[in-house]
Every structure is written in structure tokens, then in C-alpha cells.
Motif scaffolding. Structure first.
Motif, PDB file in Angstrom:
ATOM      1  N   VAL A 152      38.891  56.312  70.839  1.00  0.00           N
ATOM      2  CA  VAL A 152      37.773  57.326  70.510  1.00  0.00           C
ATOM      3  C   VAL A 152      37.002  57.742  71.667  1.00  0.00           C
ATOM      4  CG1 VAL A 152      35.645  57.510  68.900  1.00  0.00           C
ATOM      5  CG2 VAL A 152      37.195  55.766  68.380  1.00  0.00           C
ATOM      6  N   MET A 153      37.717  58.609  72.338  1.00  0.00           N
ATOM      7  CA  MET A 153      37.452  59.038  73.678  1.00  0.00           C
ATOM      8  C   MET A 153      37.499  60.534  73.865  1.00  0.00           C
ATOM      9  SD  MET A 153      39.347  56.403  76.260  1.00  0.00           S
ATOM     10  CE  MET A 153      39.043  54.586  76.119  1.00  0.00           C
ATOM     11  N   GLY A 156      32.467  64.209  72.582  1.00  0.00           N
ATOM     12  CA  GLY A 156      31.378  63.410  71.966  1.00  0.00           C
ATOM     13  C   GLY A 156      31.039  62.028  72.157  1.00  0.00           C
ATOM     14  N   SER A 188      34.763  54.225  73.085  1.00  0.00           N
ATOM     15  CA  SER A 188      34.389  54.302  74.271  1.00  0.00           C
ATOM     16  C   SER A 188      32.857  54.964  74.207  1.00  0.00           C
ATOM     17  CB  SER A 188      35.161  55.122  75.216  1.00  0.00           C
ATOM     18  OG  SER A 188      34.537  55.472  76.389  1.00  0.00           O
ATOM     19  N   HIS A 213      30.994  53.862  85.710  1.00  0.00           N
ATOM     20  CA  HIS A 213      31.507  54.725  86.784  1.00  0.00           C
ATOM     21  C   HIS A 213      30.407  54.608  87.838  1.00  0.00           C
ATOM     22  CE1 HIS A 213      33.356  56.761  83.588  1.00  0.00           C
ATOM     23  NE2 HIS A 213      32.443  57.425  83.229  1.00  0.00           N
ATOM     24  N   ILE A 255      35.664  56.035  86.592  1.00  0.00           N
ATOM     25  CA  ILE A 255      36.152  57.282  87.237  1.00  0.00           C
ATOM     26  C   ILE A 255      36.057  57.291  88.851  1.00  0.00           C
ATOM     27  CG2 ILE A 255      36.261  59.740  87.134  1.00  0.00           C
ATOM     28  CD1 ILE A 255      34.697  59.848  84.848  1.00  0.00           C
ATOM     29  N   ILE A 284      39.725  55.128  86.662  1.00  0.00           N
ATOM     30  CA  ILE A 284      40.362  56.456  86.254  1.00  0.00           C
ATOM     31  C   ILE A 284      40.426  57.430  87.380  1.00  0.00           C
ATOM     32  CG2 ILE A 284      40.075  58.221  84.348  1.00  0.00           C
ATOM     33  CD1 ILE A 284      38.380  56.067  82.952  1.00  0.00           C
ATOM     34  N   TYR A 286      39.735  61.013  88.928  1.00  0.00           N
ATOM     35  CA  TYR A 286      38.856  62.098  88.505  1.00  0.00           C
ATOM     36  C   TYR A 286      39.732  63.478  87.876  1.00  0.00           C
ATOM     37  CZ  TYR A 286      35.389  65.345  87.705  1.00  0.00           C
ATOM     38  OH  TYR A 286      34.471  66.451  87.266  1.00  0.00           O
ATOM     39  N   GLY A 331      38.463  63.983  79.518  1.00  0.00           N
ATOM     40  CA  GLY A 331      37.276  64.737  80.065  1.00  0.00           C
ATOM     41  C   GLY A 331      37.662  66.187  80.256  1.00  0.00           C
TER      42      GLY A 331
HETATM   43  N1  SAH Z   1      31.359  59.707  75.449  1.00  0.00           N
HETATM   44  C1  SAH Z   1      32.142  58.611  75.450  1.00  0.00           C
HETATM   45  C2  SAH Z   1      33.590  58.668  75.145  1.00  0.00           C
HETATM   46  C3  SAH Z   1      34.248  59.796  75.479  1.00  0.00           C
HETATM   47  S1  SAH Z   1      34.635  60.387  77.162  1.00  0.00           S
HETATM   48  C4  SAH Z   1      32.107  58.028  76.722  1.00  0.00           C
HETATM   49  O1  SAH Z   1      31.405  58.682  77.800  1.00  0.00           O
HETATM   50  O2  SAH Z   1      32.514  57.021  77.047  1.00  0.00           O
HETATM   51  C5  SAH Z   1      35.758  59.173  77.527  1.00  0.00           C
HETATM   52  C6  SAH Z   1      36.103  58.857  78.928  1.00  0.00           C
HETATM   53  O3  SAH Z   1      36.422  59.950  79.735  1.00  0.00           O
HETATM   54  C7  SAH Z   1      34.716  58.224  79.729  1.00  0.00           C
HETATM   55  O4  SAH Z   1      35.046  57.181  80.352  1.00  0.00           O
HETATM   56  C8  SAH Z   1      34.412  59.498  80.450  1.00  0.00           C
HETATM   57  O5  SAH Z   1      33.698  58.982  81.434  1.00  0.00           O
HETATM   58  C9  SAH Z   1      35.774  59.956  80.896  1.00  0.00           C
HETATM   59  N2  SAH Z   1      35.771  61.303  81.418  1.00  0.00           N
HETATM   60  C10 SAH Z   1      34.953  62.136  81.090  1.00  0.00           C
HETATM   61  N3  SAH Z   1      35.179  63.266  82.102  1.00  0.00           N
HETATM   62  C11 SAH Z   1      36.289  62.981  82.974  1.00  0.00           C
HETATM   63  C12 SAH Z   1      37.195  63.765  83.960  1.00  0.00           C
HETATM   64  N4  SAH Z   1      36.760  64.853  84.326  1.00  0.00           N
HETATM   65  N5  SAH Z   1      37.925  62.925  84.505  1.00  0.00           N
HETATM   66  C13 SAH Z   1      38.245  61.693  84.181  1.00  0.00           C
HETATM   67  N6  SAH Z   1      37.437  61.056  83.117  1.00  0.00           N
HETATM   68  C14 SAH Z   1      36.630  61.559  82.593  1.00  0.00           C
END
Ligand code: SAH
Ligand code: SF4
Length: 338
Positions: A152-153, A156, A188, A213, A255, A284, A286, A331
């Protein structure tokens, strides 16, 4: 209303109120979640009277496929239209150990992290549990294979849509439902402290991931404005609470952004913050977003960050990404169509 919104118990109650036997609920759930039929008419062992009642009361079709992109590594991005015209995306990743789907829980996101493409879209509305379930079923239809893992990522903040999330998890995990093992599901959150504590008491075996983060408030507030409401020490407190109640290892998402949170001293600080906790850190790379000012860390920097955590005995992995070439990586769930 979408029939996927009903829990098993609610369907039993609906049937008994209308003079039908309980075993009909088992038959209906079998058609919905095992056979995955797209219409009530395909439920061939139900009496005509019940079929008419179902057709008059509920809908099965939740999503319409608008676009499908397949990446060179097999990752599929599906753009779906909801009944009110809002567009959402689901990403399907094919691993050697099985298929995994990343689902969306809201149209847009109000948490508004400065690095995230989804956060740039103000939330239009929450998805219902049924609309989240339908993403799995529709995507299985496209793939013609079973999906065994759910993250669930997508777009939202799931803990900002808590009740529907819980319904979703219940049906997905239910033996008569999609029957996906709780340990194969990961939720998440950006760190909504009261919800993490509530979630600890649900007794679910579902994995929990926290988007941290940064190890301190100075950096984290820059990246995530939610940190002003729930600062690092409170998020860590909530993780400790969860660990003591649920006794399940927590994933920390981190990230790596060039020059912002990827320096060696930040890795040392993160190690201090997490020392002794039953967590593992998922680093992760970015994914750059057009509207955001951030850059991905150099691969040497990412390796050094990893090595420092590792040396400090923090469990850590560096995430291998998928779907980069179609903007489907985490993301980047944002379509030119929105
Ligand atoms: N809202 C929740 C789940 C969705 S985001 C949350 O923030 O955890 C899922 C993951 O993707 C999160 O860890 C988020 O920080 C990461 N994410 C968002 N934008 C990103 C990007 N541009 N690059 C890499 N990871 C990203
Ligand atoms: Fe929302 Fe998660 Fe994106 Fe932050 S990272 S804006 S919480 S979807």
C-alpha cells in the motif's frame, strides 16, 4: 454501492434481511474473490431472484482501464478511471518470487511531501475499500495471473483513510476473500503517530513501513511538512510503542536525496536514532520529479550510507527499483492525464 465494499459479515446480514441463506454469501464471495467474475450474471449457481436483487443493489465494475504501460523489466502501470471520472494508478511488479501490486488509497495526497509527485496533487477524495480491492482484481485480469503480494504505497496516505484501509486489509486477507497472507502485505505511512498506535492493537500480521527519510527534525521538516505535527521523536516513540505491542519488525523507508539527507554524518545520526530497535532500513534511490528541486544521490554516496548503517549493526537494504522507464516507480505515480 460497490459489492467489494461489504465485509463477509455485512453480506451475510444483507442476505438474511432479504430472506436468503447464509451459504449464498459463501457462493457470492467465491465468485467475487476466487473466480473473480466481472458480472453478477456469471454467478450461475444463484437463483434468479437473488441475481436480480444483487444487480439492483450493487455494482461489481469499479474501474475502467484507460491506459496500460509495460516497462522493459516487466513492470506494468495501469491507469484506471473511477466511476466519477477521477484517475488513479496501480503498479504491478513481477518478481522471481511472485507478482506484487502497489495500490492507491486516495485521489491525490494532502500530506504534501516536497519530494513526492503524488503530494503535489491535493487530495480530491478517499478511495473506498472496494475501489482499492478492485485494483488487485482488475490488474490480475490484465495480467491473467495471480497477485501474491500487496504494497500500500501508491498515491495517498493510507492512515489518512484508516477505516477503508482496515476493511480493505480484512477482505484481502480473509480465507474466503482474496486470501493474500498478511505477511505478504505491507502498509506504508508517512508517520501519522496516533494511527500507528491504533494500528498496533489491530493484531494484524501485516507489515508496517514508516517513511522516515531523516534522523532529525531540521532535515525531515524540509522534506515532509507533516513533521511539524509529528516530529521525529514522536514517530520513533510510536515505532517503539508498535514494537512493544505488536512485536513485529518495522521497515524504515529512507529515500536518498543528493546533499539533503545522504551525508556520512547523517548516516551516523540515523544509526544512533535506530540503535536497539527491531527495524530494518530500506534505502530507496530517489526518483527525480519534474516539479521538485531534488536530485538522486550518487551511487558511491548511497553505498557509503549503506556501509555506515551496516557497520553500526543496523539491518539495511538498498532497494532495487523497477519501472523507472515508465514513471511507475514509487513517488512517480502521476500521469500527464491528471
Ligand atoms: N503515503 C505513504 C505511502 C505512499 S508513498 C508514505 O508516504 O509512506 C510510498 C513511498 O514512496 C514512501 O516511502 C515515499 O516516501 C516514497 N516516495 C515518494 N516519492 C518518491 C520519489 N520521488 N522517489 C522515491 N521514493 C518516493
Ligand atoms: Fe503523500 Fe506519501 Fe507522497 Fe508524502 S510521500 S505526499 S505522504 S504519498
Amino acid at each position: 454501492m460497490l459489492i467489494y465494499n461489504l465485509t463477509y459479515e455485512e453480506l451475510v446480514e444483507f442476505l438474511s434481511k432479504n430472506g436468503h441463506k447464509k451459504f449464498r454469501a459463501d457462493q457470492i464471495w467465491n465468485w467475487l474473490y476466487k473466480q473473480k467474475v466481472a458480472t453478477f450474471r456469471e454467478m450461475t449457481n444463484l437463483p434468479e431472484e437473488l441475481l436480480v436483487l444483487l444487480e439492483e443493489t450493487y455494482k461489481i465494475q469499479a474501474l475502467e482501464l484507460v491506459l496500460k504501460h509495460t516497462s522493459t523489466d516487466g513492470t506494468i502501470k495501469a491507469l484506471y478511471s473511477l466511476h466519477d471520472g477521477h484517475l488513479i494508478e496501480s503498479v504491478l511488479m513481477q518478481h522471481h518470487y511472485g507478482n506484487s501490486i502497489c495500490v492507491t488509497t486516495q485521489v491525490g495526497c494532502n500530506i504534501g511531501c516536497s519530494f513526492c509527485a503524488s503530494g503535489l496533487l491535493k487530495k480530491k477524495r478517499d478511495l473506498t475499500a472496494g475501489e482499492i480491492i478492485a485494483q488487485i482484481i482488475e490488474t490480475e485480469r490484465i495480467l491473467k495471473e495471480r497477485i501474491a503480494y500487496v504494497v500500500v504505497m501508491g498515491i495517498g496516505e493510507p492512515f489518512d483513510n484508516y477505516e477503508q484501509l482496515m476493511r480493505f486489509l480484512t477482505t484481502v486477507n480473509h480465507p474466503k476473500g482474496l486470501e493474500i497472507g498478511a505477511r505478504h502485505i505491507t502498509v506504508s505511512t508517512s508517520g501519522i503517530v496516533p494511527k500507528i498506535k491504533e494500528y498496533a492493537h489491530m493484531g494484524l500480521q501485516v507489515n508496517l513501513a514508516i517513511s522516515l527519510h531523516a534522523p532529525n527534525n531540521e532535515i525531515r521538516t524540509k522534506l515532509m511538512k507533516i513533521n511539524q505535527r509529528y516530529p521525529v521523536e514522536e514517530v520513533i516513540g510510536a515505532i517503539k510503542y508498535y514494537l512493544s505491542v505488536a512485536n513485529r519488525r518495522v521497515t524504515i523507508e529512507y529515500i536518498l536525496i543528493d546533499g539533503i539527507n545522504d551525508m556520512p554524518e547523517v548516516a551516523e545520526e540515523l544509526s544512533r536514532v535506530l540503535r536497539g530497535l527491531n527495524v530494518y532500513v530500506n534505502l530507496i534511490p530517489y526518483n527525480e520529479v519534474l516539479e521538485a528541486p531534488y536530485k538522486r544521490s550518487a551511487s558511491q554516496t548511497m553505498n557509503t550510507f549503506y556501509d555506515i548503517l551496516s557497520k553500526n549493526k543496523i539491518q539495511v537494504t538498498l532497494r532495487k527499483e523497477q519501472g523507472h522507464d515508465i514513471n511507475a516507480a514509487c513517488g512517480q505515480l502521476r500521469s500527464q492525464h491528471l
